[in-house]
Scaffold this motif. Structure first.
Motif, mmCIF file in Angstrom:
data_model
loop_
_atom_site.group_PDB
_atom_site.id
_atom_site.type_symbol
_atom_site.label_atom_id
_atom_site.label_comp_id
_atom_site.label_asym_id
_atom_site.label_seq_id
_atom_site.Cartn_x
_atom_site.Cartn_y
_atom_site.Cartn_z
ATOM 1 N N LEU A 172 1.011 4.160 -2.909
ATOM 2 C CA LEU A 172 0.747 5.667 -2.856
ATOM 3 C C LEU A 172 1.702 6.604 -3.052
ATOM 4 O O LEU A 172 1.650 7.707 -3.540
ATOM 5 N N GLU A 188 0.966 -1.154 -0.048
ATOM 6 C CA GLU A 188 0.211 -0.109 0.031
ATOM 7 C C GLU A 188 0.969 1.234 0.116
ATOM 8 O O GLU A 188 0.519 2.098 -0.761
ATOM 9 N N ASP A 189 1.984 1.349 0.898
ATOM 10 C CA ASP A 189 2.689 2.438 0.731
ATOM 11 C C ASP A 189 3.534 2.576 -0.465
ATOM 12 O O ASP A 189 3.773 3.882 -0.910
ATOM 13 N N LYS A 229 -9.245 -0.379 -2.969
ATOM 14 C CA LYS A 229 -9.450 -0.327 -1.389
ATOM 15 C C LYS A 229 -8.944 1.128 -1.122
ATOM 16 O O LYS A 229 -9.762 1.893 -0.639
ATOM 17 N N LEU A 230 -7.666 1.629 -1.958
ATOM 18 C CA LEU A 230 -7.358 2.996 -1.585
ATOM 19 C C LEU A 230 -8.360 3.856 -2.276
ATOM 20 O O LEU A 230 -8.705 4.913 -2.129
ATOM 21 N N SER A 282 -11.653 4.365 -0.199
ATOM 22 C CA SER A 282 -11.274 5.081 0.967
ATOM 23 C C SER A 282 -10.973 6.587 0.869
ATOM 24 O O SER A 282 -11.039 7.486 1.483
ATOM 25 N N ILE A 309 -5.692 -3.774 -3.579
ATOM 26 C CA ILE A 309 -5.245 -2.734 -2.950
ATOM 27 C C ILE A 309 -5.564 -1.164 -3.405
ATOM 28 O O ILE A 309 -6.114 -0.286 -2.786
ATOM 29 N N VAL A 357 -2.831 10.612 -6.434
ATOM 30 C CA VAL A 357 -3.085 10.784 -5.116
ATOM 31 C C VAL A 357 -3.811 12.418 -5.051
ATOM 32 O O VAL A 357 -3.304 13.218 -5.694
ATOM 33 N N ALA A 413 -8.193 7.829 -0.585
ATOM 34 C CA ALA A 413 -6.875 7.904 -0.402
ATOM 35 C C ALA A 413 -6.123 8.058 -2.008
ATOM 36 O O ALA A 413 -5.137 8.869 -2.017
ATOM 37 N N VAL A 414 -6.940 7.462 -2.845
ATOM 38 C CA VAL A 414 -6.308 7.759 -4.162
ATOM 39 C C VAL A 414 -7.770 8.029 -5.074
ATOM 40 O O VAL A 414 -9.093 7.884 -4.771
#
Length: 300
Positions: free
Chosen positions: A253, A249-250, A280-281, A284, A277, A300, A286-287
């Motif tokens: 990102l 995940e990191d 999911k990002l 959420s 992943i 991002v 996050a992306v």
């Protein structure tokens, strides 16, 4: 004489219905070494011109038939901005198309003419070519009229971008032994940082060219693309042998922060685990996914 063609499904611009503004012969102010058309001396203007009325008639017929498309694409056997009635045509098409978008595939020289510059501002998506930001290489690849000043063209492209309310796509075509090196791509990156397009498409020769030149490998194309860090990059060609990679995940990102990734990138490069992943990002927040001139990118 066939003016309309398609629709054609493209990874770069979705479903496109083409309009050939030079259906009778090649009429261009370039004679690019990689062109799939026959060699022809560059010209300043068209001497064989199809009427606006004929083009509009064919577009009306396509609309009446209910032909599905995302973009009406103005192109030519040559350079579409040489079409002398472009302003009148764009106006007529916009009154016909309503929510459909107009795209023009141009070599970029229209920005050197103030009247054409203003005309292109009324188009939804503009695609300009820029195969080199170094004058000697530019003329070697594109074999443009000698009067075309590359530095001025880049300057005017940047001015156009500042005024343009639509989406600007730049395209680089890589030719083996000519513009396939880091010096060329660092210069291109500098030019693109000034122009600030919506995205840049990087490709290589995939059709029989007019001159004896060759494509670069898929791997080299990807290496050169890494030199472009100022704008989202699309490599339209599908890499059949792409190795699927697991990312944490990191790592994902960080990747999206450094460089937006197209849906094609995600499909071809990421393992099933990594794709989950990404999903999911995305879910959420996050992306996010953005549409850049008909191509979806994760960033991002």
């Amino acid at each position: 004489m066939k003016i309309l063609f398609g629709p054609v499904s493209s990874r770069r611009f979705g479903l496109s219905l083409g309009v050939d503004l030079s259906p009778l012969k090649k009429q261009c102010n370039f004679d690019c070494v990689y062109c799939e058309l026959v060699r022809a001396k560059p010209v300043r203007m068209q001497d064989e011109v199809v009427s606006v009325e004929q083009i509009v008639k064919e577009v009306k017929e396509a609309l009446q038939k209910g032909i599905a498309f995302d973009y009406l694409t103005l192109t030519a056997n040559g350079e579409p901005s040489l079409y002398p009635h472009l302003k009148e045509l764009v106006y007529a098409l916009k009154t016909l198309l309503h929510k459909k978008k107009i795209l023009i595939l141009s070599n970029g020289t229209a920005v050197l003419d103030q009247f054409k510059f203003k005309t292109l501002l009324d188009i939804d998506v503009v695609k300009f070519s820029l195969d080199s930001a170094i004058s000697k290489t530019f003329h070697r690849i594109d074999k443009a009229l000698r009067s075309i000043d590359l530095s001025l063209m880049i300057e005017k492209m940047a001015e156009f971008r500042m005024e343009f309310k639509g989406e600007l796509v730049m395209e680089i075509l890589v030719v083996a032994g000519i513009n396939d090196n880091e010096i060329e791509f660092n210069a291109l990156n500098e030019a693109l940082s000034v122009i600030a397009p919506t995205r840049v498409d990087i490709s290589t020769i995939d059709r029989p060219p007019a001159y004896p030149v060759k494509a670069v490998s898929e791997e080299r194309l990807k290496e050169l693309a890494l030199c472009i860090d100022c704008v989202p990059v699309l490599l339209p060609k599908r890499y059949l042998n792409e190795q699927k990679i697991d990312f944490t995940e990191d790592e994902l990102l960080k990747m999206f922060h450094l460089r937006p990734q197209s849906e094609l990138d995600i499909e071809m490069k990421l393992s099933p685990k990594s794709k989950k992943i990404v999903q999911k990002l995305f879910e959420s927040g996050a992306v996010k996914m953005v549409d850049l001139a008909g191509v979806k990118f994760y960033r991002v």
